[in-house]
Design an enzyme around this catalytic site. Structure first.
Site, PDB file in Angstrom:
ATOM      1  N   ASP A  67      31.528  40.027  42.071  1.00 14.35           N
ATOM      2  CA  ASP A  67      32.147  38.820  41.525  1.00 14.35           C
ATOM      3  C   ASP A  67      31.784  37.516  42.313  1.00 14.35           C
ATOM      4  O   ASP A  67      31.133  37.679  43.180  1.00 14.35           O
ATOM      5  CB  ASP A  67      33.748  39.220  41.468  1.00 14.35           C
ATOM      6  CG  ASP A  67      34.338  39.504  42.721  1.00 14.35           C
ATOM      7  OD1 ASP A  67      33.515  39.397  43.894  1.00 14.35           O
ATOM      8  OD2 ASP A  67      35.312  39.905  42.668  1.00 14.35           O
ATOM      9  N   ASN A 105      47.595  43.511  42.783  1.00 16.10           N
ATOM     10  CA  ASN A 105      48.231  43.633  41.592  1.00 16.10           C
ATOM     11  C   ASN A 105      47.118  44.576  40.645  1.00 16.10           C
ATOM     12  O   ASN A 105      46.982  44.756  39.363  1.00 16.10           O
ATOM     13  CB  ASN A 105      47.995  42.053  40.630  1.00 16.10           C
ATOM     14  CG  ASN A 105      46.773  41.634  40.722  1.00 16.10           C
ATOM     15  OD1 ASN A 105      45.708  42.095  40.929  1.00 16.10           O
ATOM     16  ND2 ASN A 105      46.668  40.511  39.828  1.00 16.10           N
ATOM     17  N   HIS A 111      43.720  44.369  40.588  1.00 18.97           N
ATOM     18  CA  HIS A 111      42.422  43.937  40.304  1.00 18.97           C
ATOM     19  C   HIS A 111      41.413  44.477  41.052  1.00 18.97           C
ATOM     20  O   HIS A 111      41.355  44.995  41.997  1.00 18.97           O
ATOM     21  CB  HIS A 111      42.307  42.391  40.186  1.00 18.97           C
ATOM     22  CG  HIS A 111      42.135  41.647  41.599  1.00 18.97           C
ATOM     23  ND1 HIS A 111      43.018  40.683  42.033  1.00 18.97           N
ATOM     24  CD2 HIS A 111      41.325  41.755  42.792  1.00 18.97           C
ATOM     25  CE1 HIS A 111      42.729  40.367  43.174  1.00 18.97           C
ATOM     26  NE2 HIS A 111      41.542  41.052  43.514  1.00 18.97           N
ATOM     27  N   GLU A 163      41.288  41.253  36.199  1.00 19.07           N
ATOM     28  CA  GLU A 163      42.692  41.200  36.311  1.00 19.07           C
ATOM     29  C   GLU A 163      43.687  41.867  35.428  1.00 19.07           C
ATOM     30  O   GLU A 163      42.960  42.630  34.533  1.00 19.07           O
ATOM     31  CB  GLU A 163      43.324  39.906  36.027  1.00 19.07           C
ATOM     32  CG  GLU A 163      42.507  38.609  37.058  1.00 19.07           C
ATOM     33  CD  GLU A 163      43.245  38.729  38.158  1.00 19.07           C
ATOM     34  OE1 GLU A 163      43.911  39.512  38.794  1.00 19.07           O
ATOM     35  OE2 GLU A 163      43.055  37.536  39.147  1.00 19.07           O
TER      36      GLU A 163
HETATM   37  C1  GLP Z   1      39.160  39.480  46.163  1.00 17.96           C
HETATM   38  C2  GLP Z   1      38.075  40.195  45.586  1.00 17.96           C
HETATM   39  C3  GLP Z   1      38.150  41.603  45.380  1.00 17.96           C
HETATM   40  C4  GLP Z   1      38.753  42.266  46.612  1.00 17.96           C
HETATM   41  C5  GLP Z   1      40.066  41.657  46.856  1.00 17.96           C
HETATM   42  C6  GLP Z   1      40.931  42.236  47.997  1.00 17.96           C
HETATM   43  O1  GLP Z   1      40.231  39.146  45.170  1.00 17.96           O
HETATM   44  N1  GLP Z   1      37.637  39.457  44.353  1.00 17.96           N
HETATM   45  O2  GLP Z   1      36.849  42.159  44.954  1.00 17.96           O
HETATM   46  O3  GLP Z   1      38.746  43.609  46.481  1.00 17.96           O
HETATM   47  O4  GLP Z   1      39.947  40.278  46.854  1.00 17.96           O
HETATM   48  O5  GLP Z   1      40.797  41.646  49.250  1.00 17.96           O
HETATM   49  P1  GLP Z   1      41.517  42.162  50.611  1.00 17.96           P
HETATM   50  O6  GLP Z   1      40.574  43.125  50.918  1.00 17.96           O
HETATM   51  O7  GLP Z   1      41.435  40.953  51.325  1.00 17.96           O
HETATM   52  O8  GLP Z   1      42.848  42.553  50.237  1.00 17.96           O
END
Ligand code: GLP
Length: 245
Positions: free
Chosen positions: A70, A138, A140, A145
């Site tokens: 992404d 959430n 995602h 989302e």
């Molecule tokens: C972001 C990314 C996701 C990732 C998520 C979790 O929103 N787009 O790909 O998995 O955060 O992040 P964290 O590991 O900091 O909880």
């Protein structure tokens, strides 16, 4: 539900080592695979461990092609806040992954839908050998989302309020977080031959329960993982607390 390999680790050092062992083993068994790597705080100890091993002489650790999961929309080429710059700093540059071996989004493309189609065409004609992913609170995955279709492909999306909030620290304030992003779709991710989900900490416990212990639903995008072949989940006891009873 498919057979899922849940691996529970005791602490952050073991999390890094066991995730790195998994990746190292995968690279030794697969010739120049196409690999998705996630952003977020969760994979950082894993990336550090991989870079440490590479620098200590495990040179095969850079024998893969990277596919972006992404990206935010509207950032100039080289903007240090973009996911491609971030992943560059944390793992791809230290491993000397060639630029031609990085399939990344042009965040600033004049026609972002066309850019998504370009990536989708590459993904459709390739095999994703390994998708390493994280999970948002959430549910995602990437920027798919809640309510994203399980048949969704690479596309532009609007970020949910919760995601914007969760990313505020990285951006230095909620108002600075971009509202739009691009992401591989759930249909793209479902095609991955192997998937590794990395989770750490208490704040992921609730969404993991919703992902794996409730019916598969587009309200919880990560629930697609229940039917994913060759899925390994590496997490600490706090994150896995509600699913490993
Ligand atoms: C972001 C990314 C996701 C990732 C998520 C979790 O929103 N787009 O790909 O998995 O955060 O992040 P964290 O590991 O900091 O909880």
């Amino acid at each position: 539900m498919n057979n899922i390999n849940f691996v529970s680790v005791d602490n952050i050092d073991d999390f890094a080592v066991i995730s790195a062992d998994f990746f190292s083993d995968f690279l030794q068994k697969n010739d120049n695979p196409l690999v998705i790597l996630p952003t977020g705080f969760t994979p950082l100890p894993f990336y550090k461990e991989i870079v440490k091993r590479y620098k200590a002489g495990e040179k095969y650790l850079n024998k893969f092609k990277y596919l972006a999961l992404d990206e935010y929309v509207g950032l100039c080429d080289g903007d240090y806040r973009s996911f491609s710059s971030w992943l560059g700093r944390e793992i791809l540059d230290p491993l000397s992954i060639d630029i031609k071996d990085r399939i990344i989004f042009d965040s600033d493309a004049a026609d972002i839908d066309k850019e998504c189609k370009r990536i989708d065409d590459i993904v459709s004609s390739s095999v994703i050998n390994l998708a390493i992913i994280g999970i948002g609170e959430n549910g995602h995955v990437g920027f798919n989302e809640p309510k994203s279709s399980f048949s969704s492909r690479t596309r532009k999306v609007f970020l949910h309020e919760k995601t914007i909030k969760a990313n505020a620290e990285y951006w230095g304030g909620i108002d600075k977080v971009p509202k739009e992003a691009v992401t591989l779709g759930l249909a793209n991710l479902k095609n991955a031959k192997n998937t590794l989900l990395l989770v750490y900490g208490k704040k992921k416990a609730k969404i993991l329960k919703e992902s794996f212990c409730a019916p598969v639903s587009e309200d919880v995008p990560s629930s697609y993982l229940q039917n994913q072949p060759n899925l390994t989940v590496i997490g600490d006891e706090d994150a896995l607390a509600e699913i490993m009873i």
